[in-house]
Design a protein around this motif. Sequence first.
Motif, short mmCIF file in Angstrom:
data_model
loop_
_atom_site.label_atom_id
_atom_site.label_comp_id
_atom_site.label_asym_id
_atom_site.label_seq_id
_atom_site.Cartn_x
_atom_site.Cartn_y
_atom_site.Cartn_z
N ALA A 165 0.63 -1.07 0.15
CA ALA A 165 0.31 -0.01 -0.50
C ALA A 165 0.79 1.33 0.31
O ALA A 165 1.93 1.67 0.51
N VAL A 166 0.09 2.43 -0.26
CA VAL A 166 1.15 3.23 -0.34
C VAL A 166 0.70 3.98 0.89
O VAL A 166 0.29 3.37 1.27
N LYS A 167 2.14 4.76 1.66
CA LYS A 167 2.41 5.27 3.07
C LYS A 167 0.65 5.87 3.09
O LYS A 167 0.44 6.74 2.96
N GLY A 168 0.07 5.69 4.43
CA GLY A 168 -0.55 6.52 5.24
C GLY A 168 -2.75 5.63 4.31
O GLY A 168 -2.75 6.56 4.25
N ARG A 169 -1.65 4.69 3.26
CA ARG A 169 -2.94 4.87 2.31
C ARG A 169 -4.29 5.80 1.35
O ARG A 169 -5.06 5.79 1.48
N ASP A 229 -4.50 3.97 -4.11
CA ASP A 229 -3.80 3.91 -2.40
C ASP A 229 -3.29 1.83 -1.97
O ASP A 229 -2.16 1.53 -1.68
N HIS A 230 -2.66 1.18 -3.28
CA HIS A 230 -2.63 -0.04 -3.40
C HIS A 230 -2.40 -0.66 -4.20
O HIS A 230 -3.33 -0.53 -5.42
N VAL A 231 -1.34 -2.02 -4.81
CA VAL A 231 -1.14 -2.37 -5.32
C VAL A 231 -1.43 -4.44 -5.46
O VAL A 231 -0.88 -4.61 -4.12
N HIS A 232 -1.42 -4.95 -6.24
CA HIS A 232 -1.40 -6.21 -6.64
C HIS A 232 -1.20 -6.91 -7.18
O HIS A 232 -0.69 -5.98 -8.65
N LEU A 233 0.32 -7.33 -7.16
CA LEU A 233 1.36 -8.48 -8.20
C LEU A 233 0.90 -9.40 -8.59
O LEU A 233 0.69 -10.46 -7.25
N LYS A 292 6.32 14.30 -1.05
CA LYS A 292 7.71 12.86 -1.24
C LYS A 292 5.79 11.50 -1.01
O LYS A 292 5.37 11.55 -0.44
N PHE A 293 6.18 11.14 -2.00
CA PHE A 293 4.92 9.35 -2.63
C PHE A 293 6.10 8.43 -1.87
O PHE A 293 7.56 8.79 -2.29
N ALA A 294 5.58 7.69 -1.01
CA ALA A 294 6.41 6.31 -0.60
C ALA A 294 5.68 5.79 -0.19
O ALA A 294 4.83 5.16 0.50
N TRP A 295 6.03 4.36 -0.08
CA TRP A 295 4.78 2.89 0.15
C TRP A 295 4.82 2.66 1.58
O TRP A 295 5.77 2.76 2.46
N GLN A 296 3.69 2.02 2.31
CA GLN A 296 4.32 1.65 3.43
C GLN A 296 5.10 0.86 3.47
O GLN A 296 5.38 -0.21 2.89
N ILE A 297 5.44 0.55 4.82
CA ILE A 297 6.16 -0.18 5.71
C ILE A 297 5.66 -1.85 5.57
O ILE A 297 4.48 -2.01 5.78
N GLY A 298 6.71 -2.23 4.41
CA GLY A 298 5.97 -4.22 5.00
C GLY A 298 5.49 -4.64 4.06
O GLY A 298 4.68 -3.53 2.64
#
Length: 150
Positions: free
Chosen positions: A15-19, A54-58, A92-98
């Motif tokens: 997910a994107v940080k903070g969704r 807010d999120h990505v599936h692979l 600044k863009f960031a992905w959520q940890i984990g």
Amino acid sequence: MANTYTQLYFHVVFAVKGRQNLISIQWKDELYKYIAGIINNKSQKLLIINGMPDHVHLLLSSSPNFNLSTLVGEIKSNSSRWINENRYVRGKFAWQIGFGAFTVSQSQLTVVTNYIKKQEIHHKTKSFREEYIEFLEAYEIDYDNKYIFE
């Protein structure tokens, strides 16, 4: 390795940080191509990618000698840098940890592929949080709610 035969599939979700809803429809296809390039350069195979703002599936097919955590870390760090260099978001863009990763059997590839393909339809009735917790519970993964989302 001679005489080593495997079929390893992983459904990965992050997910994107903070969704935050930061992945824009205007550049999401470019992001997905960029992520596909990272996976390909690591000699793994991307079967499908899709997501929401807010999120990505692979869905990945992998060789037996790769490290999933390292690959996902490289996907997240390189793609966030690429998003920031292209100034696709304010700040600044960031992905959520984990991340979440779930094994997929050969018999379930079509089901998972269709699920990922139809994210927009699926999320008309279910939030990302609900979806993610359902995955954790379906795979009987112990989790602590305080670490699910930032």
